[in-house]
Design an enzyme around this catalytic site. Structure first.
Site, PDB file in Angstrom:
ATOM      1  N   ASP A  42      -6.210   5.416  -4.948  1.00 28.51           N
ATOM      2  CA  ASP A  42      -6.247   4.322  -3.986  1.00 28.51           C
ATOM      3  C   ASP A  42      -5.084   3.405  -4.351  1.00 28.51           C
ATOM      4  O   ASP A  42      -5.098   2.733  -5.394  1.00 28.51           O
ATOM      5  CB  ASP A  42      -7.576   3.554  -4.050  1.00 28.51           C
ATOM      6  N   GLU A  99      -5.072   7.620  -0.073  1.00 28.79           N
ATOM      7  CA  GLU A  99      -5.564   6.986   1.145  1.00 28.79           C
ATOM      8  C   GLU A  99      -4.593   7.038   2.329  1.00 28.79           C
ATOM      9  O   GLU A  99      -5.018   7.116   3.470  1.00 28.79           O
ATOM     10  CB  GLU A  99      -5.956   5.527   0.841  1.00 28.79           C
ATOM     11  N   ASP A 138       0.825  -1.212   0.000  1.00 26.75           N
ATOM     12  CA  ASP A 138       0.000   0.000   0.000  1.00 26.75           C
ATOM     13  C   ASP A 138       0.861   1.266   0.000  1.00 26.75           C
ATOM     14  O   ASP A 138       0.692   2.156  -0.833  1.00 26.75           O
ATOM     15  CB  ASP A 138      -0.807  -0.023   1.309  1.00 26.75           C
ATOM     16  N   ILE A 195      -3.893   0.626  -3.071  1.00 23.15           N
ATOM     17  CA  ILE A 195      -4.396  -0.752  -3.217  1.00 23.15           C
ATOM     18  C   ILE A 195      -5.845  -0.730  -2.793  1.00 23.15           C
ATOM     19  O   ILE A 195      -6.163  -0.626  -1.601  1.00 23.15           O
ATOM     20  CB  ILE A 195      -3.665  -1.785  -2.338  1.00 23.15           C
ATOM     21  N   ASP A 196      -6.724  -0.805  -3.765  1.00 19.07           N
ATOM     22  CA  ASP A 196      -8.147  -0.915  -3.458  1.00 19.07           C
ATOM     23  C   ASP A 196      -8.452  -2.408  -3.362  1.00 19.07           C
ATOM     24  O   ASP A 196      -8.011  -3.190  -4.208  1.00 19.07           O
ATOM     25  CB  ASP A 196      -8.937  -0.255  -4.592  1.00 19.07           C
ATOM     26  N   ASP A 245     -12.229   5.176  -3.803  1.00 17.70           N
ATOM     27  CA  ASP A 245     -12.809   3.851  -4.043  1.00 17.70           C
ATOM     28  C   ASP A 245     -13.679   3.830  -5.304  1.00 17.70           C
ATOM     29  O   ASP A 245     -14.219   2.774  -5.656  1.00 17.70           O
ATOM     30  CB  ASP A 245     -13.680   3.421  -2.853  1.00 17.70           C
ATOM     31  N   THR A 268      -7.994  -4.331  -0.240  1.00 17.21           N
ATOM     32  CA  THR A 268      -6.860  -4.914   0.501  1.00 17.21           C
ATOM     33  C   THR A 268      -7.172  -6.349   0.950  1.00 17.21           C
ATOM     34  O   THR A 268      -6.280  -7.180   1.021  1.00 17.21           O
ATOM     35  CB  THR A 268      -6.491  -4.069   1.738  1.00 17.21           C
TER      36      THR A 268
HETATM   37  P1  AMP Z   1     -14.561  -3.790  -1.934  1.00 18.68           P
HETATM   38  O1  AMP Z   1     -13.266  -4.348  -2.372  1.00 18.68           O
HETATM   39  O2  AMP Z   1     -15.493  -3.471  -3.055  1.00 18.68           O
HETATM   40  O3  AMP Z   1     -15.200  -4.606  -0.853  1.00 18.68           O
HETATM   41  O4  AMP Z   1     -14.264  -2.365  -1.321  1.00 18.68           O
HETATM   42  C1  AMP Z   1     -13.140  -2.077  -0.582  1.00 18.68           C
HETATM   43  C2  AMP Z   1     -13.309  -0.690   0.004  1.00 18.68           C
HETATM   44  O5  AMP Z   1     -14.452  -0.664   0.863  1.00 18.68           O
HETATM   45  C3  AMP Z   1     -12.183  -0.236   0.887  1.00 18.68           C
HETATM   46  O6  AMP Z   1     -11.249   0.478   0.141  1.00 18.68           O
HETATM   47  C4  AMP Z   1     -12.843   0.642   1.955  1.00 18.68           C
HETATM   48  O7  AMP Z   1     -12.504   2.001   1.758  1.00 18.68           O
HETATM   49  C5  AMP Z   1     -14.323   0.464   1.673  1.00 18.68           C
HETATM   50  N1  AMP Z   1     -15.162   0.291   2.872  1.00 18.68           N
HETATM   51  C6  AMP Z   1     -14.796   0.129   4.154  1.00 18.68           C
HETATM   52  N2  AMP Z   1     -15.893   0.052   4.970  1.00 18.68           N
HETATM   53  C7  AMP Z   1     -16.967   0.176   4.171  1.00 18.68           C
HETATM   54  C8  AMP Z   1     -18.385   0.197   4.408  1.00 18.68           C
HETATM   55  N3  AMP Z   1     -18.892   0.066   5.629  1.00 18.68           N
HETATM   56  N4  AMP Z   1     -19.203   0.356   3.347  1.00 18.68           N
HETATM   57  C9  AMP Z   1     -18.698   0.478   2.104  1.00 18.68           C
HETATM   58  N5  AMP Z   1     -17.371   0.477   1.820  1.00 18.68           N
HETATM   59  C10 AMP Z   1     -16.511   0.322   2.830  1.00 18.68           C
HETATM   60 MG    MG Z   2     -10.184   1.181  -1.456  1.00 15.34          MG
END
Ligand code: AMP
Ligand code: MG
Length: 329
Positions: A124, A70, A47, A126-127, A271, A129
């Site tokens: 981001d 981030e 990251d 690393i989106d 994100d 993680t």
């Molecule tokens: P994903 O890979 O689509 O599950 O999304 C990952 C991203 O979800 C991360 O980068 C976080 O910033 C974000 N995230 C963290 N908590 C939440 C939440 N409660 N609702 C939606 N997104 C979130």
């Molecule tokens: Mg992310």
């Protein structure tokens, strides 16, 4: 004729490719033991390494631009984290450029902007993680926002092949420039950009959905209710990161639902920004769950939006109506 944002595009592609080399190298060190110990160090190293090299390239090339990213280096500079900084330094030097640890921290902190400005990048590093740690999908997402409108977006998806089920081979890179379309090309090696388009599915019952793997990030029960009302029988495809935007943009899925799990959660711009323009330029549509456009004018959060709905455009209205009917708030 030079196309608009060509210099920004080439700079961004090169930055994302640098970051992907670090992420791949670090991911290859994840072992069963890392999993069992729930050791998050690989993601921390990758990251920060990713953010350092992207912010280095963007900041050197466009010194007046701000970057809303981030991470920040404060936690790396405390003594207990000396080992992390050492490992980040090692990865950056091995895969990108010789630099001191202080220099690396300064690059990371170029991403420390939080407020809206008329021209900014959002990153981001690393989106996804959790996907990164599972050796599944993750993305490096970079976007350029001018006067609140995304003009350029780049998604590096190191573990995404030609389809979600294919071997990732060289990984996938997606980019879009406002008004110029969306394209896919291999993340590593040679390859010409190939235009991508969303699907033409208009019968909601035939729609293929994707959503987050993590039930804490998207209300999977509510999206199952939406799917049922639409007459969809196929299970949703679950994958981490903005790879979901890419999968809709190239027509492999028809929609991506991200329904709120908590009333007070606000989505982060990094994100979404890179993915949003890739889908829009591939002919799709992105709004929040009420059908309102996402607003990239409030600093680092999508303060006025709730959840996110991504579709091939044709299915958008019926999905929003169904979300309302199911009572998602
Ligand atoms: P994903 O890979 O689509 O599950 O999304 C990952 C991203 O979800 C991360 O980068 C976080 O910033 C974000 N995230 C963290 N908590 C939440 C939440 N409660 N609702 C939606 N997104 C979130
Ligand atoms: Mg992310």
């Amino acid at each position: 004729m030079e196309y608009a944002w060509e210099h920004e595009l080439q700079t961004g592609l090169s930055a994302v490719r640098d970051a992907a080399r670090i992420c791949r190298s670090v991911q290859s060190t994840i072992t069963l033991e890392t999993f069992q110990k729930k050791d998050k160090s690989p993601v921390t190293i990758a990251d920060f390494g990713s953010q350092a090299v992207v912010c280095r390239v963007i900041g050197d090339t466009f010194p007046n631009d701000t970057i809303i990213a981030e991470e920040d280096s404060a936690e790396l500079q405390v003594l207990e984290n000396a080992d992390f900084l050492h490992r980040i330094h090692d990865e950056v030097c091995r895969h990108c450029v010789e630099a001191s640890k202080d220099q690396i921290c300064r690059w990371i902190d170029r991403g420390g902007a939080t407020d809206f400005t008329h021209r900014f990048w959002t990153l981001d590093p690393i989106d996804g993680t959790k996907g990164f740690l599972r050796k599944e999908q993750y993305a490096i997402s970079l976007a350029l926002v001018i006067e609140g409108e995304i003009q350029l977006g780049i998604l590096g998806c190191p573990n995404l092949g030609q389809t979600v089920k294919d071997d990732p081979q060289n990984g996938s890179l997606f980019y879009a420039i406002r008004g110029q379309g969306a394209f896919a090309l291999p993340l590593e090696g040679e390859g010409e950009p190939r235009p991508i388009r969303v699907s033409r599915t208009s019968d909601p019952a035939l729609a293929r959905f994707c959503e987050s793997v993590e039930s804490g990030h998207s209300a999977q029960g509510a999206s199952a209710q939406v799917a049922e009302r639409l007459g969809i029988t196929a299970d949703p495809v679950r994958l981490d990161s903005q790879a979901k935007y890419a999968v809709v943009a190239r027509g492999e899925a028809d929609a991506y639902l991200r329904l709120p799990t908590k009333a007070d959660y606000r989505e982060m711009i990094w994100d979404h920004a890179g993915g949003v323009i890739v889908v829009e330029e591939a002919g799709g549509k992105v709004t929040d769950v009420t059908g309102a456009p996402l607003e990239f004018v409030h600093g680092h959060t999508l303060k006025n939006n709730r959840g996110v709905v991504v579709s091939n455009a044709k299915l958008h209205d019926v999905i929003i109506d169904t979300i309302r009917a199911v009572g998602v708030k």
